[in-house]
Scaffold this motif. Sequence first.
Motif, short mmCIF file in Angstrom:
data_model
loop_
_atom_site.label_atom_id
_atom_site.label_comp_id
_atom_site.label_asym_id
_atom_site.label_seq_id
_atom_site.Cartn_x
_atom_site.Cartn_y
_atom_site.Cartn_z
N GLY A 203 0.79 -1.23 0.00
CA GLY A 203 0.00 0.00 0.00
C GLY A 203 0.81 1.27 0.00
O GLY A 203 0.27 2.36 0.25
N GLY A 204 2.11 1.18 -0.29
CA GLY A 204 2.98 2.35 -0.30
C GLY A 204 3.16 2.95 -1.68
O GLY A 204 2.68 2.40 -2.68
N ALA A 205 3.84 4.07 -1.74
CA ALA A 205 4.12 4.76 -2.99
C ALA A 205 5.38 5.59 -2.81
O ALA A 205 5.80 5.89 -1.69
CB ALA A 205 2.95 5.65 -3.40
N TRP A 206 6.00 5.99 -3.92
CA TRP A 206 7.20 6.82 -3.86
C TRP A 206 6.90 8.23 -3.36
O TRP A 206 7.64 8.79 -2.56
CB TRP A 206 7.85 6.90 -5.25
N PHE A 207 5.81 8.82 -3.88
CA PHE A 207 5.51 10.22 -3.60
C PHE A 207 4.02 10.39 -3.30
O PHE A 207 3.19 9.61 -3.76
CB PHE A 207 5.87 11.11 -4.80
N PRO A 213 8.45 12.83 -1.04
CA PRO A 213 8.79 11.42 -0.83
C PRO A 213 8.06 10.83 0.37
O PRO A 213 7.83 11.51 1.38
CB PRO A 213 10.30 11.45 -0.60
N GLN A 214 7.72 9.55 0.26
CA GLN A 214 6.95 8.86 1.30
C GLN A 214 7.72 7.69 1.90
O GLN A 214 7.14 6.72 2.38
CB GLN A 214 5.63 8.35 0.70
N LEU A 215 9.05 7.80 1.91
CA LEU A 215 9.88 6.68 2.36
C LEU A 215 9.84 6.48 3.87
O LEU A 215 10.29 5.44 4.36
CB LEU A 215 11.32 6.89 1.90
N ASP A 216 9.29 7.44 4.59
CA ASP A 216 9.16 7.29 6.04
C ASP A 216 7.76 6.84 6.44
O ASP A 216 7.38 6.90 7.61
CB ASP A 216 9.49 8.61 6.75
N ALA A 411 18.13 3.28 7.44
CA ALA A 411 18.19 3.33 5.98
C ALA A 411 17.02 4.12 5.41
O ALA A 411 17.20 4.94 4.49
CB ALA A 411 18.19 1.90 5.42
N LEU A 412 15.83 3.91 5.93
CA LEU A 412 14.66 4.64 5.43
C LEU A 412 14.74 6.12 5.79
O LEU A 412 14.35 6.98 4.98
CB LEU A 412 13.39 4.02 5.98
#
Length: 429
Positions: A203-207, A213-216, A411-412
């Motif tokens: 259910g994630g995405a890059w942006f 950015p949605q890496l967190d 890392a995230l």
Amino acid sequence: MKKMTVSALALAAVGVTSGAMADGHATELTIAIVNNGHMINMQTVAEAYTAETGVALNWVSLEEGVLREQVTSDTATGGGEYDIINIGMQEAPIWGAAGWIEALEFGAEYDIDDMLPAIRNGLSHEGTLYAAPFYGESSMVMYRKDLTDAAGVTISDNDSWDNIKAAAAAIHNPDEVYGVCLRGKPGWGDNMAFITTMVNSFGGAWFDADFRPQLDSDAWKAAIEFYVDLLGTYGPPGSEGNSFNEILALYNEGKCGMWIDATIAASFLEVDGVAYAQSPNAGNPVGANWLWAWAMAIPAGSPNAEAAADFIEWATSKDYIQAVANHPEFGWGSVPTGTRASTYAYDEFKAVAGFADAEMAAIESAAPEATDLKPYVGVQFAAIPEFPQVGSAVAQEMAAALSGAKTVEEALADAQSAADAIMSEAGYY
């Protein structure tokens, strides 16, 4: 099997002309290709093209990450080192819109409507084709059914990641075979191709909608923790150095019980007992399998653009498929797939390609369109100019998490910081 020839009639049908230049010298085309199996095979098949046309072909075969770096640099600066370049769906529409590569137009005999719509659309900008697909792919599970049967486990289409992990555990015997092999080598088209589809399935995405950015996010954290645990526990040691070619070699040595990767890999598997399933997910099947094509394009301003277009037209045509099928070294099991509907209609192909139905189903189910979840076009990438830089930075962090050099949280966090700096500098917000 009869020896392959490329007749003058077949070449003329796709517009191929003599290799002589106006000054009387023979034309030479320098072609930058990725060092994958189908591209390597093309060098052999194309010997007949040179024999018929007189066009000399100078091949520059590069590892995927090196190819992207060199081709991008040369094309962006108008360096002129290459007449034909391998690029894919991330670059083609962007570079076409920027005027970096030439628009492609072929004769009626080429039958562009035979090209799979998803592949054609991904290589076009505003309806104009800028790169012709040599082979196309999605991703799927390729597993040793003999091993899963012996272990009493099953793998289904669109299976849960928990069941994939249970199957990997059941067949894992590190002295003989690893439960699962997955990409870990850093690169936006290497480890991030697989990792992004896993994140999508969580259910994630890059942006977000503002391209922050949605890496967190929780979805990225859950996906990466699962990835690191799965591959770290049931994968080969040193997985942070493995991408497509390294895992293909391991699989053919009998070292991998399961591999989730490009459908095109099925053409090169040499072990018995392989079965196929659609990509797993953690509740969100949309984006769980990627969509890609390695394609051929002409850098803008190439002095050999006409000869380059002739070669591309031949090398991505129905005639080329037949040339590989009739070649004594290859045959129907080695034809490039994922580009033309007609390839899947040949009885000879269906007889040797047990993966064909699974591959087509994966390609047809891929979802590159922008959605409420993601504001960008692309499955395992974002079709924006900044993505290669963002993806490459994040790839290094994910490899660090896999190797144990950093925790997943570290890392995230570092990935988020790097991506945020790039997108902010680019003026998105």
